[in-house]
Design a protein around this motif. Structure first.
Motif, mmCIF file in Angstrom:
data_model
loop_
_atom_site.group_PDB
_atom_site.id
_atom_site.type_symbol
_atom_site.label_atom_id
_atom_site.label_comp_id
_atom_site.label_asym_id
_atom_site.label_seq_id
_atom_site.Cartn_x
_atom_site.Cartn_y
_atom_site.Cartn_z
ATOM 1 N N LEU A 157 22.139 -22.543 -15.648
ATOM 2 C CA LEU A 157 21.603 -21.237 -16.163
ATOM 3 C C LEU A 157 21.841 -21.211 -17.586
ATOM 4 C CD1 LEU A 157 22.470 -18.945 -13.011
ATOM 5 C CD2 LEU A 157 20.527 -20.678 -13.343
ATOM 6 N N THR A 158 20.837 -20.571 -18.356
ATOM 7 C CA THR A 158 21.213 -20.275 -19.762
ATOM 8 C C THR A 158 21.513 -18.841 -19.797
ATOM 9 O OG1 THR A 158 19.254 -21.662 -20.411
ATOM 10 C CG2 THR A 158 20.152 -20.026 -22.140
ATOM 11 N N VAL A 159 22.777 -18.433 -20.728
ATOM 12 C CA VAL A 159 23.109 -17.274 -21.178
ATOM 13 C C VAL A 159 22.863 -17.098 -22.439
ATOM 14 C CG1 VAL A 159 25.368 -15.904 -21.232
ATOM 15 C CG2 VAL A 159 25.117 -17.827 -19.416
ATOM 16 N N HIS A 160 21.792 -16.284 -22.459
ATOM 17 C CA HIS A 160 21.426 -16.117 -23.858
ATOM 18 C C HIS A 160 22.271 -15.674 -25.013
ATOM 19 C CE1 HIS A 160 17.338 -17.365 -22.641
ATOM 20 N NE2 HIS A 160 17.219 -16.231 -21.611
ATOM 21 N N LEU A 203 20.361 -33.134 -18.155
ATOM 22 C CA LEU A 203 20.917 -32.598 -17.000
ATOM 23 C C LEU A 203 19.947 -32.356 -15.994
ATOM 24 C CD1 LEU A 203 24.655 -31.907 -18.222
ATOM 25 C CD2 LEU A 203 24.021 -33.756 -16.783
ATOM 26 N N ARG A 204 19.306 -31.029 -16.480
ATOM 27 C CA ARG A 204 18.512 -30.426 -15.507
ATOM 28 C C ARG A 204 17.445 -31.301 -14.950
ATOM 29 N NH1 ARG A 204 18.159 -25.209 -19.585
ATOM 30 N NH2 ARG A 204 19.506 -24.029 -18.644
ATOM 31 N N MET A 255 27.356 -22.681 -14.906
ATOM 32 C CA MET A 255 26.796 -23.264 -13.671
ATOM 33 C C MET A 255 26.875 -22.412 -12.367
ATOM 34 S SD MET A 255 26.430 -26.171 -11.955
ATOM 35 C CE MET A 255 26.556 -27.226 -13.047
ATOM 36 N N ALA A 256 25.949 -22.244 -11.740
ATOM 37 C CA ALA A 256 25.723 -21.404 -10.682
ATOM 38 C C ALA A 256 26.673 -21.999 -9.396
ATOM 39 C CB ALA A 256 24.478 -21.487 -9.961
ATOM 40 N N ALA A 313 30.292 -18.050 -18.115
ATOM 41 C CA ALA A 313 29.601 -18.500 -19.221
ATOM 42 C C ALA A 313 30.366 -19.430 -20.273
ATOM 43 C CB ALA A 313 29.128 -17.461 -20.116
ATOM 44 N N VAL A 314 29.931 -20.649 -20.399
ATOM 45 C CA VAL A 314 30.588 -21.535 -21.532
ATOM 46 C C VAL A 314 29.773 -21.610 -22.693
ATOM 47 C CG1 VAL A 314 31.428 -23.597 -21.764
ATOM 48 C CG2 VAL A 314 31.470 -22.730 -19.624
#
Length: 229
Positions: free
Chosen positions: A215-218, A201-202, A224-225, A172-173
């Motif tokens: 992927l969103t990390v709430h 980007l998506r 990034m997968a 996660a960033v």
């Protein structure tokens, strides 16, 4: 640096020309969209194109989109009196690298131009190596992105955000970390601006391929997968 200014307000255009010239830049000016597009495609080469949004003839959106359609990757900084995330998102979608709302400080403008020029040149990335997540491959220094052998055109800012995520696959960033890494003057900028670039980007690296790699990390940011989604 050789800079093209496309601005229909002649007073502002002249002010920008004088200010940028005083800073040692070579500046060309166009006051309408058609002339601006002609110079952008046939003039230069330019280090940066400073592009007003509302122009007679062709809008800044149209000029930028046509530049990208011709394979012109010159960094584009949009200038506009309009404000709002949808306007910025539209500018990014057509290929702009950055967005500045009038009225603006000349000091901030000069800093933004320097940042874009660094990213476009050798300073675009110190990473120098290919980054890969599954079939998604990014060459930060060469400013090239491909998925499954298909080229994907990215702006300098999109490239920076993607590289920041691909350097740490699976981790996660935080939005603020992305802001600090990619923006040269991050102070005072809302970290949520990162959402605009991730959304862009998506649309480019995921949606056309039926993938879901960012992927969103709430409560944190994004990751990034590792397998590229």
């Amino acid at each position: 640096m050789h800079i093209l200014v496309v601005e229909d307000e002649e007073g502002l255009a002249e002010s920008l020309r004088r200010g940028l010239s005083a800073n040692g830049h070579l500046v060309e000016v166009a006051h309408d969209g058609h002339r601006g597009l002609d110079l952008a495609l046939a003039g230069g080469p330019y280090g940066v194109v400073l592009l007003d949004l509302m122009l007679p003839g062709l809008s800044g959106y149209e000029i930028c989109a046509r530049m990208r359609a011709h394979g012109d990757t010159t960094p584009v900084l949009m200038l506009t009196a309009r404000d709002g995330e949808y306007d910025e998102a539209e500018g990014l979608d057509c290929g702009a690298d950055d967005y500045l709302t009038k009225p603006f400080s000349f000091v901030v403008l000069a800093a933004r131009l320097r940042a874009l020029a660094r990213r476009a040149g050798a300073g675009a990335s110190d990473r120098g190596c290919l980054l890969q997540a599954g079939d998604l491959v990014l060459d930060p220094q060469g400013r090239r992105c491909r998925r499954g052998g298909r080229d994907i055109e990215l702006t300098a800012r999109e490239l920076g955000v993607l590289a920041c995520l691909m350097e740490q696959p699976g981790r996660a960033v935080a939005k603020q970390d992305i802001l600090d890494e990619v923006w040269d003057t991050p102070h005072g900028i809302d970290p949520n601006i990162v959402e605009v670039y991730v959304s862009s980007l998506r649309k480019k690296i995921d949606a056309p391929f039926g993938r879901r790699s960012i992927l969103t990390v709430h409560g944190t940011g994004y990751r990034m997968a590792p397998d590229g989604g």
